[in-house]
Design a protein around this motif. Structure first.
Motif, PDB file in Angstrom:
ATOM      1  N   ARG A  33      11.592   8.851 -17.203  1.00 28.92           N
ATOM      2  CA  ARG A  33      10.514   7.956 -17.639  1.00 28.92           C
ATOM      3  C   ARG A  33      10.002   7.068 -16.513  1.00 28.92           C
ATOM      4  N   ASP A  34      10.426   7.344 -15.280  1.00 31.86           N
ATOM      5  CA  ASP A  34       9.965   6.579 -14.118  1.00 31.86           C
ATOM      6  C   ASP A  34       9.226   7.532 -13.185  1.00 31.86           C
ATOM      7  N   PRO A  35       7.904   7.407 -13.055  1.00 30.84           N
ATOM      8  CA  PRO A  35       7.150   8.347 -12.206  1.00 30.84           C
ATOM      9  C   PRO A  35       7.610   8.361 -10.755  1.00 30.84           C
ATOM     10  N   ASP A  52       2.736  15.427 -26.624  1.00 33.89           N
ATOM     11  CA  ASP A  52       3.327  15.415 -25.281  1.00 33.89           C
ATOM     12  C   ASP A  52       3.251  16.789 -24.639  1.00 33.89           C
ATOM     13  N   ARG A  68      -0.390  17.532 -23.452  1.00 29.24           N
ATOM     14  CA  ARG A  68      -0.707  16.783 -22.242  1.00 29.24           C
ATOM     15  C   ARG A  68       0.103  17.286 -21.041  1.00 29.24           C
ATOM     16  N   LYS A 111      -1.415  18.872 -17.423  1.00 32.18           N
ATOM     17  CA  LYS A 111      -1.069  18.479 -16.055  1.00 32.18           C
ATOM     18  C   LYS A 111      -0.532  19.671 -15.272  1.00 32.18           C
ATOM     19  N   PHE A 154       4.591  12.967 -11.256  1.00 28.19           N
ATOM     20  CA  PHE A 154       3.965  11.765 -11.792  1.00 28.19           C
ATOM     21  C   PHE A 154       3.151  12.083 -13.048  1.00 28.19           C
ATOM     22  N   GLY A 155       2.390  13.194 -12.995  1.00 26.99           N
ATOM     23  CA  GLY A 155       1.554  13.552 -14.138  1.00 26.99           C
ATOM     24  C   GLY A 155       2.350  13.887 -15.374  1.00 26.99           C
ATOM     25  N   THR A 157       3.847  10.692 -17.040  1.00 20.81           N
ATOM     26  CA  THR A 157       2.851   9.911 -17.771  1.00 20.81           C
ATOM     27  C   THR A 157       2.309  10.668 -18.985  1.00 20.81           C
ATOM     28  N   MET A 186       4.311  10.399 -24.108  1.00 17.41           N
ATOM     29  CA  MET A 186       4.037   9.104 -24.727  1.00 17.41           C
ATOM     30  C   MET A 186       4.955   8.784 -25.892  1.00 17.41           C
TER      31      MET A 186
END
Length: 490
Positions: free
Chosen positions: A253-255, A289, A292, A296, A325-326, A329, A332
């Motif tokens: 959960r940390d890009p 999720d 999305r 990406k 990173f994509g 994010t 959600m």
């Protein structure tokens, strides 16, 4: 002065730092040998370098009173060497290092250790896999395999995956490393500043062996180690494996963490994309999720395609950012799968079909040469037609084999049979007979000159023709009398 890594190497399993659960599991497996041969005859110790895998194996042998037969990175590890040392050593009694006779029936054991076993299956170790598989399944002595990358060997050997006990050694925490380093410094009479000790422990990144060497390098000729001395340490370049990368991308959960983990994997972006694509449906269980995430991932694949077409490798950075990173994010919701990360099925299929694709390539090339076309056209248009004809009519097969110079594998692919099937063997035998008959027919139809007899008179040579003299050029016809030419009218 001796090397501190050897001087303070743990002599018993209790001295191994940071992996109590793994040590207890290894000790329980060794105890099971006292009652006979256990179900799992071999153990695989898994973990990054420097976490105590080899040390634990040697400490286990000392603790159990076993002799040890070890093959490490400096040995020649071809099939013959493994069979001669490890396989034979696992089946017969032997003499110990002190000259005592080790009778397995009376409890005498020896430990067979294959260090860096994930390197046994490279180009220089051809034929090692069957011998290692036989060692795992039929050994009469305890066997330990030490690997850094378990998935690299498990995908090549089902015996290693299914018939061994896997024990994972994790990197010890920096606080645990610092505690062990304080004991070493106390025995050496060296005072270490707490800030310096913290820097040494954190710099090691879980590698206990590296931490001891760093401490030794700063303590040589000194009575104390200060913080200024530890400032010169450079951070170790630790390469993350693919499973750790997947965990960081899907579950951190940390890009920033995901991007850093992706960059530390020593693989090209296309391989990383395959791993992420394989595990995305099981990790992102929420439909939103998942949509999305695939958006990406598809954009990342577009950039990789542009790299392939334009040879502009600057697009790799965009593809990597979208994969790390994509994807982070894109998630959600709090819903996330907890299944085990899987190896890409596409890579497994490609690995298994490598021989089939090679055979089809040679078949396409032979057809292309015979029919004066391209291999791609032969593969797409000609092979299906020939396969249909050869499968339906066995009489066609000998001619195809003779005209195209096919081998058993290529003919088997053409008629959709196994290379050792009766149809393939019959067709190859008929083709051989067909080629012999064709050669005999060609010899019989060739024009033969009449043999010259020794007693036959020699025919005289025909007389040479005498060239005739050149004929004179014909004279132009005479002009009629009183006829005027064009030159007379001026």
């Amino acid at each position: 002065m001796s090397d501190w890594t050897e001087k303070y190497r743990p002599r018993t399993l209790d001295g191994v730092v940071g992996n109590p659960s793994a040590v207890n599991t290894l000790r329980a497996w060794a105890k099971a040998w006292e009652s006979g041969i256990p179900e799992m005859r071999a153990v695989v110790l898994i973990g990054p370098p420097g976490v105590g895998k080899t040390t634990s194996a040697e400490a286990l042998a000392r603790e159990m009173g076993w002799d040890i037969v070890e093959m490490n990175a400096s040995d020649q590890r071809k099939a013959s060497a493994i069979e001669g040392i490890a396989l034979r050593g696992s089946r017969f009694n032997t003499f110990g290092s002190d000259g005592s006779y080790g009778d397995a029936s009376s409890g005498g054991r020896k430990l067979i250790v294959l260090d860096e076993a994930d390197n046994f299956f490279g180009n220089s170790d051809r034929g090692a896999m069957p011998v290692v598989n036989e060692l795992i399944t039929s050994t009469l002595q305890p066997v330990i395999l030490i690997v850094n990358d378990f998935y690299a060997v498990s995908r090549k050997s089902s015996a290693i995956k299914n018939k061994t006990l896997q024990i994972v050694f994790k990197k010890p925490q920096s606080a645990t490393i610092a505690k062990a380093l304080y004991l070493i410094a106390d025995r050496e009479g060296v005072e270490v500043d707490p800030e310096a000790m913290k820097a040494i422990a954190e710099n090691a990144s879980g590698d206990m062996r590296a931490a001891v060497r760093n401490l030794e390098s700063m303590a040589i000729g000194e009575s104390s180690v200060t913080k200024d001395m530890s400032d010169g340490l450079s951070h170790r370049d630790v390469r993350t494996d693919l499973f750790s990368m997947l965990s960081a991308v899907f579950r951190s959960r940390d890009p920033a963490v995901a991007r850093r983990a992706l960059a530390e994997v020593d693989e090209d972006p296309a391989t990383k994309l395959l791993w992420i694509d394989e595990n995305l449906p099981t990790e992102y269980v929420d439909p939103g999720d998942l949509v999305r995430g695939y958006e990406k991932l598809s954009r990342s694949a577009m950039y990789l395609g542009r790299v392939s077409r334009r040879q502009y490798y600057g697009f790799w950075s965009y593809a990597s950012d979208l994969m790390s990173f994509g994807l982070v994010t894109a998630r959600m919701s709090d819903r996330c799968g907890r299944e085990r990360m899987r190896f890409p099925s596409y890579m497994m299929r490609m690995s298994r079909s490598r021989g089939v694709r090679g055979t089809r390539g040679t078949l396409s090339y032979k057809i292309a040469v015979a029919m004066h076309t391209t291999p791609d056209r032969a593969d797409s248009d000609v092979i299906p037609m020939l396969s249909m004809l050869a499968s339906a009519d066995p009489k066609v097969r000998p001619g195809l084999v003779a005209d195209l110079c096919l081998d058993e594998d290529e003919l088997a692919m053409l008629i959709r049979k196994k290379p050792d099937s009766k149809d393939v063997k019959t067709a190859m035998a008929a083709a051989e007979k067909f080629m012999e008959e064709r050669a005999e027919k060609a010899r019989s139809e060739a024009p033969r000159a009449a043999p010259a007899s020794i007693d036959a008179p020699v025919a005289p040579e025909p007389p040479k023709a005498v060239p005739e003299p050149p004929k004179p050029a014909p004279e132009p016809p005479a002009r009629p009398k009183n006829q005027r030419s064009l030159f007379d009218f001026r």
